[in-house]
Design a protein around this motif. Structure first.
Motif, PDB file in Angstrom:
ATOM      1  N   PHE A   1      16.598  18.366  23.192  1.00  0.00           N
ATOM      2  CA  PHE A   1      15.361  17.864  23.245  1.00  0.00           C
ATOM      3  C   PHE A   1      15.328  16.669  24.103  1.00  0.00           C
ATOM      4  O   PHE A   1      14.499  16.246  24.964  1.00  0.00           O
TER       5      PHE A   1
ATOM      6  N   SER B   1      13.132  16.667  27.329  1.00  0.00           N
ATOM      7  CA  SER B   1      11.797  16.004  27.574  1.00  0.00           C
ATOM      8  C   SER B   1      11.544  15.568  28.878  1.00  0.00           C
ATOM      9  O   SER B   1      10.450  15.052  29.281  1.00  0.00           O
TER      10      SER B   1
ATOM     11  N   PRO C   1       6.288  14.413  25.212  1.00  0.00           N
ATOM     12  CA  PRO C   1       7.352  15.158  24.445  1.00  0.00           C
ATOM     13  C   PRO C   1       7.108  15.325  23.082  1.00  0.00           C
ATOM     14  O   PRO C   1       7.427  16.206  22.525  1.00  0.00           O
TER      15      PRO C   1
ATOM     16  N   TYR D   1       7.064  18.839  21.471  1.00  0.00           N
ATOM     17  CA  TYR D   1       8.227  19.147  20.339  1.00  0.00           C
ATOM     18  C   TYR D   1       7.390  19.568  19.009  1.00  0.00           C
ATOM     19  O   TYR D   1       7.843  20.581  18.321  1.00  0.00           O
TER      20      TYR D   1
ATOM     21  N   PHE E   1       6.216  22.839  19.615  1.00  0.00           N
ATOM     22  CA  PHE E   1       7.433  23.723  19.591  1.00  0.00           C
ATOM     23  C   PHE E   1       8.034  24.127  18.550  1.00  0.00           C
ATOM     24  O   PHE E   1       8.323  25.437  18.031  1.00  0.00           O
ATOM     25  N   LEU E   2       8.275  23.140  17.692  1.00  0.00           N
ATOM     26  CA  LEU E   2       9.222  23.428  16.223  1.00  0.00           C
ATOM     27  C   LEU E   2       8.371  23.632  14.956  1.00  0.00           C
ATOM     28  O   LEU E   2       8.965  24.059  14.059  1.00  0.00           O
TER      29      LEU E   2
ATOM     30  N   ILE F   1      12.066  29.147  18.825  1.00  0.00           N
ATOM     31  CA  ILE F   1      11.742  28.474  20.401  1.00  0.00           C
ATOM     32  C   ILE F   1      10.845  29.382  21.320  1.00  0.00           C
ATOM     33  O   ILE F   1       9.900  28.984  21.792  1.00  0.00           O
TER      34      ILE F   1
ATOM     35  N   VAL G   1      14.708  25.150  27.341  1.00  0.00           N
ATOM     36  CA  VAL G   1      15.317  24.627  26.228  1.00  0.00           C
ATOM     37  C   VAL G   1      16.681  25.578  25.914  1.00  0.00           C
ATOM     38  O   VAL G   1      17.646  25.138  25.588  1.00  0.00           O
TER      39      VAL G   1
END
Lengths: 305, 351
Positions: free
Chosen positions: B28, B32, B42, B46, B49-50, B307, B328
């Protein structure tokens, strides 16, 4: 007369199709002769196609685009070297990882730079050289892109470098027997790294040929497995630079022929023809038995104790 | 004063388990950079993203949907690699399984699910197995490198798929390149109403459990692990290396074929050109992240599924290109590979 036209057109198309394959296979040749199977080729060609296009489109210079592609290819080769040579990780997985990374970065950057437009952006690509006047019936064969001529000229040059020069001897030494090369005072890591960097640059030019010369635009399916064809061609060529030309021309010829027959309205299961080079390679591999001429240290990471 | 030295010896087990987990923040950090280049934050990226995909029920289920084929391709690759067979062809075996399942699903007219579903499973497995067969035979009979042949078989099956969809299987009315719809009795049942989650995930979890059992609790597993460590050593110990490796290669192909059958029977109900788009290659990432252990593969597949889903969320919410997910994933693979080198070293205190 029609058949003459047909054959002339076929040969012209064959040369165009073969060009990116020649660059890619010569690039892979450098890597493999130094002992590294670089499965990053598919992604490196894609990265070259993208970088060439993006730099050319933003700067307006095709030559800067080509230079950008070469630099990107060198970077990809150096990354492969870091992983497979310096760290000694598994070459298959590292190479595939680089293909996935290079493809992902190219797609990402393409969207960032060019957005999501319906019409793909395009550039004015390299012109074909006018060697014969257009009225000459042979003009389609001789009037090709400069990059095609350079690619063909590279074949004897690469043969000469690998088999006749000191650098070529070093590459072969680290590809055949790295322990002995090391004992003789050669820096195995450095030589493999150089070979991978040169290889990466050549692969990227193969990709850039598609965007900067042949098509003038970048599409997501632009490389479409050409890198894997190169992996096949190198076995077919028995790791010999001159045979690369025949392999690339045969593949280019089959591809050009099926395209032509298709436009003539002849129904052929052309997708099956497209599989021929892969099938032929598998057969060639089988006949060659235990990889007759493969560099002995191919796939083996070298660790200095 | 205490001193430490680094020596070449296998690292302790806890260290090996920790490495893939360390790889995640490192990845990550690296990725970023490209998020910053796109002018996005970033941290927000994220989060989307997560965390965001898990925050809503529908997207959390979508993570499981995306993980379903990944569990299978990951298990297929890990099984082969564990047995010393470098199967790069899960992508092609998945396609072969999908073709075979699409065929079975079309010809079994008016069958009840009790026949149709097992038939699809067998069809997918056999399809993948058949596609793995040439490379496996060439490997054990003639010593032909399986990496190149399995890779080339991937390219061939793409052409075969394209031939089928533009030729015999093209829809005669719409001219759309997709196979006829499979029979209702051969479709995998939905597990939750109004979601795409289907029976395939149960199949995938079963496969993970079975492969774990085979690798760790059977004499066959012992043999294949021995071969994975050293073919010469295994041969010396009296193991029939070729026979075991052939079996490993074919089972691996069959498992990858199941992934294709699941996509046909549970998601698309047709064979389409883009049935996979790299699921087989993601299987290699997953097998590596999971340390070739089926349970590790299970976790890695869920993570890669997250992801894949998260990349779509980031794209939708922030306008960051969806290909961030690919970047990623591949960075994670390369970082993990690099960190795994540390497995060969341990730090020792010197008195």
């Amino acid at each position: 007369m029609d058949s003459v036209l047909f054959i002339v057109g076929l040969i012209a198309a064959m040369l165009r199709v073969a060009t990116p394959l020649i660059y890619g296979t010569l690039g892979e040749l450098f890597s493999e002769r130094a002992g590294v199977l670089n499965l990053g080729i598919e992604g490196t060609m894609f990265l070259g196609a993208f970088t060439g296009f993006a730099v050319a489109a933003t700067t307006g210079s095709l030559w800067l685009g080509l230079l950008g592609a070469i630099l990107a290819g060198i970077l990809a080769g150096l990354l492969m070297s870091l992983l497979s040579v310096r760290l000694g990780v598994n070459q298959h997985v590292a190479g595939l990882g680089i293909t996935l990374l290079a493809t992902g970065i190219s797609l990402f950057a393409f969207r960032v730079i060019f957005g999501e437009s319906k019409v793909p952006p395009s550039i004015e690509s390299f012109p074909m050289l006018q060697i014969l006047p257009d009225t000459n019936p042979l003009a389609p064969i001789t009037n090709q892109y400069l990059l095609t001529f350079i690619g063909i000229a590279l074949i004897p040059l690469v043969w000469w470098i690998i088999s006749k020069t000191r650098f070529g001897l070093q590459i072969r030494a680290v590809g055949e027997n790295p322990e002995a090369a090391d004992a003789a005072g050669l820096n195995v890591y450095a030589i493999r790294t150089r070979a991978l960097a040169i290889g990466g640059a050549l692969m990227a030019v193969g990709g850039a040929f598609l965007t900067l010369a042949q098509l003038g635009s970048f599409t997501f399916g632009i490389v479409a497995g050409r890198g894997w064809v190169c992996i096949a061609l190198i076995i077919f060529a028995n790791w010999h630079a001159v045979n690369v030309l025949w392999g690339a021309l045969i593949f280019g010829g089959v591809q050009a022929l099926q395209l032509r027959l298709q436009t003539q309205g002849i129904k052929l299961p052309y997708e099956l023809f497209l599989s021929l080079p892969y099938v032929v390679t598998i057969i060639a591999l089988t006949i060659a038995g235990r990889n007759a001429s493969a560099p002995s240290a191919l796939l083996k990471a070298y660790r200095r104790e | 004063m205490k001193k430490f030295t680094i020596e070449r010896a296998p690292a302790p087990v806890w260290m090996r388990t920790l490495l893939p987990i360390i790889a995640i923040p490192v990845t990550f950090l690296i990725t970023s950079i490209i998020i910053l280049l796109d002018g996005a934050n970033p941290f927000t990226a994220y989060y989307n993203f997560l965390i965001a995909p898990l925050a809503s029920k529908s997207s959390a289920i979508e993570v499981l949907v995306k993980s379903t084929p990944l569990l299978l391709t990951g298990a297929a690759v890990a099984f082969a690699f564990k047995g010393g067979y470098w199967n790069i062809g899960a992508e092609g075996q998945l396609y072969a399984g999908a073709i075979s399942a699409a065929f079975v699903g079309t010809i079994l007219v008016d069958v009840p699910p009790i026949i149709g579903i097992p038939a699809m499973i067998i069809g997918g497995f056999v399809g993948g197995l058949i596609w793995a067969l040439p490379s496996a035979i060439l490997k054990v009979k003639l010593g032909v490198d399986e990496v190149v042949t399995t890779l080339l078989m991937n390219s061939i099956v793409l052409n075969v798929t394209s031939f089928l969809l533009n030729g015999p299987w093209r829809n005669p009315v719409s001219m759309w390149p997709q196979s006829p719809e499979i029979q209702p009795g051969t479709m995998f049942p939905q597990l939750l109403p109004r979601t795409r989650l289907h029976f395939g995930i149960i199949l995938a979890v079963l496969v993970i459990l079975i492969t774990w059992f085979v690798i760790n609790r059977t004499s066959f597993g012992l043999k294949m692990r021995a071969i994975g460590l050293s073919k010469e050593g295994a041969r010396f110990a009296g193991i029939k290396v070729n026979k075991t490796m052939l079996t490993v290669a074919l089972i691996s192909g069959g498992i990858a074929g199941l992934a294709g059958a699941g996509e046909v029977a549970g998601i698309h109900f047709h064979l389409i050109d883009a049935i996979s788009d790299g699921l087989g290659y993601s299987g290699i990432i997953i097998a590596t992240l999971g340390g070739l252990n089926p349970f590790g593969v299970g976790l890695a597949a869920l993570f890669i599924g997250l992801i894949d889903t998260g990349a779509q969320t980031v794209s939708r919410v922030m306008g960051v290109p969806v290909y961030l997910g690919d970047v990623v994933q591949s960075t994670l693979l390369l970082v993990t590979l690099s960190l795994f080198v540390l497995q060969n070293y341990r730090i020792r205190r010197v008195k």
